[in-house]
Design an enzyme around this catalytic site. Structure first.
Site, PDB file in Angstrom:
ATOM      1  N   ARG A 104       0.813  -1.209   0.000  1.00  0.00           N
ATOM      2  CA  ARG A 104       0.000   0.000   0.000  1.00  0.00           C
ATOM      3  C   ARG A 104       0.852   1.267   0.000  1.00  0.00           C
ATOM      4  NH1 ARG A 104      -3.130   1.904  -2.658  1.00  0.00           N
ATOM      5  NH2 ARG A 104      -4.101  -0.161  -2.581  1.00  0.00           N
ATOM      6  N   LYS A 139       2.007  24.881  -3.731  1.00  0.00           N
ATOM      7  CA  LYS A 139       0.785  24.250  -3.220  1.00  0.00           C
ATOM      8  C   LYS A 139       0.922  22.732  -3.300  1.00  0.00           C
ATOM      9  CE  LYS A 139      -1.982  28.252  -4.549  1.00  0.00           C
ATOM     10  NZ  LYS A 139      -3.038  28.786  -5.428  1.00  0.00           N
ATOM     11  N   LYS A 171       4.459  39.196  -3.061  1.00  0.00           N
ATOM     12  CA  LYS A 171       3.043  39.018  -3.333  1.00  0.00           C
ATOM     13  C   LYS A 171       2.236  40.215  -2.833  1.00  0.00           C
ATOM     14  CE  LYS A 171       1.381  34.839  -3.122  1.00  0.00           C
ATOM     15  NZ  LYS A 171       1.251  34.548  -4.567  1.00  0.00           N
ATOM     16  N   GLU A 201       4.443  39.864  -7.943  1.00  0.00           N
ATOM     17  CA  GLU A 201       3.061  39.585  -8.327  1.00  0.00           C
ATOM     18  C   GLU A 201       2.309  40.903  -8.418  1.00  0.00           C
ATOM     19  OE1 GLU A 201       0.437  36.477  -6.264  1.00  0.00           O
ATOM     20  OE2 GLU A 201      -0.368  38.376  -5.521  1.00  0.00           O
ATOM     21  N   ASP A 227      -1.415  38.215 -12.013  1.00  0.00           N
ATOM     22  CA  ASP A 227      -2.291  37.359 -11.222  1.00  0.00           C
ATOM     23  C   ASP A 227      -3.759  37.647 -11.503  1.00  0.00           C
ATOM     24  OD1 ASP A 227      -2.759  35.361  -9.203  1.00  0.00           O
ATOM     25  OD2 ASP A 227      -3.319  36.982  -7.838  1.00  0.00           O
TER      26      ASP A 227
END
Length: 288
Positions: A104, A139, A171, A201, A227
């Site tokens: 597994r 992510k 950002k 960004e 963005d």
């Protein structure tokens, strides 16, 4: 296609061993011990049940060998290989209890990473001929970043930064705290070493213009991320930049929109879904 970067076993083994320990628990594989004679042998094959791209083959090898160091593991298809239904990725032979205990964990990692590679390839194929590259993001599944980013490379994608320490990415919240694009970029440039890239960004053409105004001073970002821009604004951003800075598009990207985004003329499209939403590729272990 660029030759695949390979990951050394020393990077993969701790992840595989942690996954095995999670599965084995406090008492070991009680099913295998109850049902399988201690000296029983098993020969089996890892087979693809759906088409896709292989990734994580080293994980299956290390999982098997962690449980039975004397097992035979014959790898027939390496990372990056195209899979057809029924394709044999690897053949193993060893102590039956040990192999069934490893099954597994090996399949979880192999299926997960092959799913990432398969989805990445779908995005790469969707923008074929445009010259645009598909990149991942941060992510990723906690603890699996190195493996998932390797899987993206197996599917033909690019790796964005690996963490917070290998590139500066300014950002929206950084810009807000600094008081604007100009201040944020100047502070970043003052700190960055000669080998460190700076990416900014922006959320609109006005911020793009503020960044472009820094070109003459040699302070402009190396990369500007557009963005959640509309297609029209992406095209206008490309026109205003005139090839002077690498442009990355992000936000609102899926397999139905990525081609149109690529055709605006941006250089890179980053896609969080490559790692956070890739379905597991169906792969099984069959006794032979």
């Amino acid at each position: 296609m660029t030759p695949l970067r390979t990951l050394p076993d020393v990077m993969i083994e701790p992840i595989v061993r942690a996954a095995l320990l999670e599965d084995i628990g406090r008492a070991g594989d009680v099913t295998a011990e109850a049902c399988i004679p201690a000296d029983a042998r098993l020969r089996a094959q890892f087979r693809a049940r759906k088409p896709g791209v292989a990734a994580g083959v080293s994980c299956l090898r290390l999982a098997v060998l962690a449980m039975d160091p004397a097992a035979r593991v014959d790898i027939l298809l390496n990372d990056g290989s195209l899979l057809t239904p029924g394709a044999v990725i690897a053949e193993i032979e060893g102590n039956a209890r040990a192999l069934l205990t490893a099954e597994r964990t090996a399949l979880n990692l192999l299926g997960r990473l092959s799913g990432v590679a398969t989805l990445t390839r779908a995005y790469v194929e969707a923008v074929a001929g445009t010259g645009v590259r598909i990149a991942d993001t941060r992510k990723t599944t906690p603890g699996l970043r190195a493996l998932e980013k390797h899987a993206v490379a197996c599917g033909g994608g690019l790796n964005h930064r690996f963490g917070l320490d290998d590139a500066i990415l300014i950002k929206d919240n950084h810009v807000a705290v600094c008081g604007g694009v100009d201040a944020a970029v100047r502070r970043a440039r003052a700190m960055a070493g000669h080998l460190m890239k700076v990416e900014l960004e922006v959320d609109g053409l006005d911020q793009l213009d503020q960044a472009l105004a820094l070109i003459d001073e040699g302070l402009a970002p190396d990369v500007i991320m557009l963005d959640n821009f509309s297609l029209e604004d992406l095209s206008e951003g490309v026109r205003r930049t005139t090839g002077r800075i690498v442009l990355e598009a992000s936000g609102g990207v899926d397999l139905t929109t990525v081609r149109a985004i690529a055709e605006t003329g941006v250089n890179v499209i980053s896609v969080g879904a490559l790692t956070h939403s890739a379905p597991v590729l169906d792969i099984g272990l069959d006794a032979v």
